[in-house]
Design a protein around this motif. Structure first.
Motif, PDB file in Angstrom:
ATOM      1  N   LEU A 244       0.828  -1.210   0.000  1.00  0.00           N
ATOM      2  CA  LEU A 244       0.000   0.000   0.000  1.00  0.00           C
ATOM      3  C   LEU A 244       0.863   1.261   0.000  1.00  0.00           C
ATOM      4  CD1 LEU A 244      -2.797  -1.003   2.549  1.00  0.00           C
ATOM      5  CD2 LEU A 244      -3.096  -0.603   0.098  1.00  0.00           C
ATOM      6  N   LEU A 245       1.926   1.235   0.780  1.00  0.00           N
ATOM      7  CA  LEU A 245       2.820   2.394   0.858  1.00  0.00           C
ATOM      8  C   LEU A 245       3.505   2.657  -0.476  1.00  0.00           C
ATOM      9  CD1 LEU A 245       4.212   4.547   2.618  1.00  0.00           C
ATOM     10  CD2 LEU A 245       5.932   2.821   3.209  1.00  0.00           C
ATOM     11  N   ILE A 246       3.979   1.613  -1.127  1.00  0.00           N
ATOM     12  CA  ILE A 246       4.661   1.780  -2.416  1.00  0.00           C
ATOM     13  C   ILE A 246       3.677   2.218  -3.494  1.00  0.00           C
ATOM     14  CG2 ILE A 246       5.986   0.588  -4.204  1.00  0.00           C
ATOM     15  CD1 ILE A 246       7.153  -1.171  -2.012  1.00  0.00           C
ATOM     16  N   ILE A 247       2.441   1.703  -3.437  1.00  0.00           N
ATOM     17  CA  ILE A 247       1.415   2.150  -4.377  1.00  0.00           C
ATOM     18  C   ILE A 247       1.203   3.654  -4.247  1.00  0.00           C
ATOM     19  CG2 ILE A 247      -1.063   2.054  -4.906  1.00  0.00           C
ATOM     20  CD1 ILE A 247      -0.970  -0.922  -4.158  1.00  0.00           C
ATOM     21  N   ALA A 248       1.074   4.122  -2.990  1.00  0.00           N
ATOM     22  CA  ALA A 248       0.890   5.556  -2.760  1.00  0.00           C
ATOM     23  C   ALA A 248       2.090   6.348  -3.258  1.00  0.00           C
ATOM     24  CB  ALA A 248       0.660   5.815  -1.273  1.00  0.00           C
ATOM     25  N   ALA A 249       3.307   5.815  -3.047  1.00  0.00           N
ATOM     26  CA  ALA A 249       4.521   6.514  -3.487  1.00  0.00           C
ATOM     27  C   ALA A 249       4.603   6.574  -5.013  1.00  0.00           C
ATOM     28  CB  ALA A 249       5.751   5.811  -2.919  1.00  0.00           C
ATOM     29  N   VAL A 250       4.243   5.479  -5.681  1.00  0.00           N
ATOM     30  CA  VAL A 250       4.293   5.442  -7.146  1.00  0.00           C
ATOM     31  C   VAL A 250       3.283   6.421  -7.739  1.00  0.00           C
ATOM     32  CG1 VAL A 250       3.814   4.007  -9.163  1.00  0.00           C
ATOM     33  CG2 VAL A 250       5.179   3.089  -7.295  1.00  0.00           C
ATOM     34  N   VAL A 251       2.090   6.443  -7.194  1.00  0.00           N
ATOM     35  CA  VAL A 251       1.065   7.369  -7.686  1.00  0.00           C
ATOM     36  C   VAL A 251       1.497   8.814  -7.446  1.00  0.00           C
ATOM     37  CG1 VAL A 251      -1.314   8.149  -7.381  1.00  0.00           C
ATOM     38  CG2 VAL A 251      -0.804   5.711  -7.388  1.00  0.00           C
ATOM     39  N   THR A 252       2.064   9.087  -6.263  1.00  0.00           N
ATOM     40  CA  THR A 252       2.535  10.444  -5.960  1.00  0.00           C
ATOM     41  C   THR A 252       3.672  10.859  -6.891  1.00  0.00           C
ATOM     42  OG1 THR A 252       1.954  10.111  -3.625  1.00  0.00           O
ATOM     43  CG2 THR A 252       3.417  11.946  -4.143  1.00  0.00           C
ATOM     44  N   ALA A 253       4.599   9.931  -7.139  1.00  0.00           N
ATOM     45  CA  ALA A 253       5.711  10.220  -8.047  1.00  0.00           C
ATOM     46  C   ALA A 253       5.230  10.445  -9.475  1.00  0.00           C
ATOM     47  CB  ALA A 253       6.730   9.087  -8.004  1.00  0.00           C
ATOM     48  N   ILE A 255       2.365  11.845 -10.226  1.00  0.00           N
ATOM     49  CA  ILE A 255       1.769  13.183 -10.249  1.00  0.00           C
ATOM     50  C   ILE A 255       2.846  14.262 -10.130  1.00  0.00           C
ATOM     51  CG2 ILE A 255       0.133  14.725  -9.080  1.00  0.00           C
ATOM     52  CD1 ILE A 255      -1.366  12.236  -8.143  1.00  0.00           C
ATOM     53  N   PHE A 256       3.840  13.995  -9.261  1.00  0.00           N
ATOM     54  CA  PHE A 256       4.947  14.942  -9.055  1.00  0.00           C
ATOM     55  C   PHE A 256       6.263  14.259  -9.431  1.00  0.00           C
ATOM     56  CE2 PHE A 256       1.636  15.769  -5.880  1.00  0.00           C
ATOM     57  CZ  PHE A 256       1.285  17.079  -6.206  1.00  0.00           C
ATOM     58  N   PRO A 257       6.624  14.271 -10.700  1.00  0.00           N
ATOM     59  CA  PRO A 257       7.809  13.525 -11.174  1.00  0.00           C
ATOM     60  C   PRO A 257       9.120  13.936 -10.520  1.00  0.00           C
ATOM     61  CG  PRO A 257       6.444  14.280 -13.011  1.00  0.00           C
ATOM     62  CD  PRO A 257       5.937  14.975 -11.783  1.00  0.00           C
ATOM     63  N   ASP A 258       9.231  15.206 -10.102  1.00  0.00           N
ATOM     64  CA  ASP A 258      10.495  15.680  -9.529  1.00  0.00           C
ATOM     65  C   ASP A 258      10.619  15.394  -8.041  1.00  0.00           C
ATOM     66  OD1 ASP A 258      11.169  16.707 -12.012  1.00  0.00           O
ATOM     67  OD2 ASP A 258      10.213  18.647 -11.599  1.00  0.00           O
ATOM     68  N   LEU A 259       9.619  14.758  -7.466  1.00  0.00           N
ATOM     69  CA  LEU A 259       9.617  14.508  -6.026  1.00  0.00           C
ATOM     70  C   LEU A 259      10.252  13.145  -5.738  1.00  0.00           C
ATOM     71  CD1 LEU A 259       8.616  15.817  -3.401  1.00  0.00           C
ATOM     72  CD2 LEU A 259       6.503  14.496  -3.636  1.00  0.00           C
ATOM     73  N   ASP A 260      11.313  13.153  -4.940  1.00  0.00           N
ATOM     74  CA  ASP A 260      12.003  11.919  -4.564  1.00  0.00           C
ATOM     75  C   ASP A 260      11.506  11.462  -3.191  1.00  0.00           C
ATOM     76  OD1 ASP A 260      13.649   9.769  -4.282  1.00  0.00           O
ATOM     77  OD2 ASP A 260      15.514  10.915  -4.116  1.00  0.00           O
ATOM     78  N   LEU A 261      10.793  10.334  -3.165  1.00  0.00           N
ATOM     79  CA  LEU A 261      10.181   9.839  -1.933  1.00  0.00           C
ATOM     80  C   LEU A 261      10.904   8.629  -1.357  1.00  0.00           C
ATOM     81  CD1 LEU A 261       6.424  10.079  -2.986  1.00  0.00           C
ATOM     82  CD2 LEU A 261       7.690  11.659  -1.527  1.00  0.00           C
ATOM     83  N   THR A 262      12.061   8.295  -1.886  1.00  0.00           N
ATOM     84  CA  THR A 262      12.751   7.077  -1.449  1.00  0.00           C
ATOM     85  C   THR A 262      13.047   7.094   0.047  1.00  0.00           C
ATOM     86  OG1 THR A 262      13.795   6.903  -3.626  1.00  0.00           O
ATOM     87  CG2 THR A 262      14.737   5.590  -1.854  1.00  0.00           C
ATOM     88  N   GLY A 263      13.638   8.187   0.509  1.00  0.00           N
ATOM     89  CA  GLY A 263      13.972   8.284   1.929  1.00  0.00           C
ATOM     90  C   GLY A 263      12.741   8.247   2.813  1.00  0.00           C
ATOM     91  N   VAL A 264      11.688   8.923   2.394  1.00  0.00           N
ATOM     92  CA  VAL A 264      10.445   8.950   3.171  1.00  0.00           C
ATOM     93  C   VAL A 264       9.845   7.554   3.276  1.00  0.00           C
ATOM     94  CG1 VAL A 264       8.095   9.890   3.286  1.00  0.00           C
ATOM     95  CG2 VAL A 264       9.996  11.337   2.517  1.00  0.00           C
ATOM     96  N   VAL A 265       9.825   6.828   2.159  1.00  0.00           N
ATOM     97  CA  VAL A 265       9.257   5.475   2.143  1.00  0.00           C
ATOM     98  C   VAL A 265      10.040   4.550   3.071  1.00  0.00           C
ATOM     99  CG1 VAL A 265       8.904   3.428   0.703  1.00  0.00           C
ATOM    100  CG2 VAL A 265       8.230   5.683  -0.144  1.00  0.00           C
ATOM    101  N   ILE A 266      11.363   4.603   3.005  1.00  0.00           N
ATOM    102  CA  ILE A 266      12.195   3.750   3.867  1.00  0.00           C
ATOM    103  C   ILE A 266      11.967   4.095   5.343  1.00  0.00           C
ATOM    104  CG2 ILE A 266      14.569   3.171   4.500  1.00  0.00           C
ATOM    105  CD1 ILE A 266      15.342   3.551   1.579  1.00  0.00           C
TER     106      ILE A 266
END
Length: 318
Positions: A244-253, A255-266
């Protein structure tokens, strides 16, 4: 919530006359439910039958997301009727997860083909010079010189044989590397087919990873004397949340291609695992943290090995 049925008065299969309480035909066993309805009704029934997509599903997702470990604890103590079963929940979320991954923008980096040059065997020119005259020959000297020449010739031949064997071995190794590079190039050029094969193998890998991670928990919490099934339920709920978390991160990325969520997800993954361990295994904050470090390290190492193995298998089978 009970299933809403559109009942027949008579069984379409065998002609049995139904009573009001009959949900299935007592004669042939066919369900007493009319499927000749608009598509939207069938879609709603699919979600209801697959996940009981009603208040039970929302209650389950709310508990899974906002209360780490509580859903596992409720399952282990027998409070199960109010929540979606763990395996059914995992299957449904994993289907969405891999569907989102398949649709997301992903670039396959094609490795440039390295020029593999097979070193040919060097030419070996063995020449001999014959004397112009055989007069005035010292027989003893000739014998002595001929023995020395033969020893020198044998030594040179042995060196040439060894060198040829070494070159042949290197050639075979170069051929193996060339074949491997060809397999990697073929997989990289496979495009959508390679991507789908990798996703399929990854989904199977994740299914194998869950019981393996449950066994790690069994080892780390051996003194708790928990059954393996309890650790397995924890692993299923944990990976469901991760999906679920990765799904949310992929959808957010997306919508916002320049947003790096790797650190937040980990960070969220580690934080969720920490509170889930504390909730289920009833350890102190410090004790949970001391368990979290080796569990996280072992999990990351195991996940890396599983992913590399999945990639290698996908390449070799391409």
């Amino acid at each position: 919530m009970a299933k809403k049925r559109r009942k027949f008065t008579q069984c379409p299969n065998c002609g049995y006359t139904f009573e009001e309480a009959n949900n299935y035909c007592p004669n042939c066993g066919q369900e007493n439910h009319d499927l000749n309805v608009p598509v939207k009704h069938l879609i709603a029934e699919f979600f209801e039958g697959t996940l009981h997509f009603d208040t039970k599903a929302w209650r389950t997702l709310k508990c899974l997301i906002l209360r780490p470990g509580l859903l596992t604890e409720k399952f282990n103590i027998g409070q199960r009727a109010s929540y979606v079963p763990p395996f059914r929940l995992y299957v449904f979320i994993s289907l969405i997860f891999f569907f989102v991954l398949a649709l997301s923008k992903s670039t396959v980096t094609k490795q440039q083909e390295g020029a593999t040059t097979l070193t040919p065997f060097p030419g070996v020119n063995i020449g001999s010079t014959a004397p112009d005259s055989l007069r005035n020959i010292d027989v003893a000297a000739v014998i002595k010189d001929s023995v020395a020449a033969r020893l020198l010739e044998d030594s040179a031949t042995a060196k040439l044989v060894n060198k040829a064997a070494a070159l042949n071995t290197a050639r075979k190794e170069n051929l193996k590397w060339a074949e491997l590079e060809a397999q990697v190039e073929k997989f990289a050029e496979g495009g959508e087919a390679s991507k789908q094969k990798l996703l399929k193998n990854t989904s199977f890998m994740m299914f194998l990873l869950m019981p393996f991670f449950a066994y790690l928990l069994y080892l780390f919490y051996y003194k708790k004397r928990r059954n393996y099934v309890e650790h397995l339920m924890f692993s299923i709920h944990l990976h469901t949340f991760y999906f679920l978390l990765i799904i949310a991160a992929v959808v957010t990325a997306f919508i916002f291609p320049d947003l790096d969520l790797t650190g937040v997800v980990i960070f969220i993954m580690l934080l969720y695992l920490y509170f889930a361990l504390k909730q289920v295994y009833k350890t102190s904050y410090v004790g949970t943290f001391l368990k979290l470090i080796p569990i996280s390290f072992t999990y990351v190492l195991t996940l890396t090995i599983f992913l590399l193995g999945t990639l290698a298998i996908s390449i070799l089978l391409s």
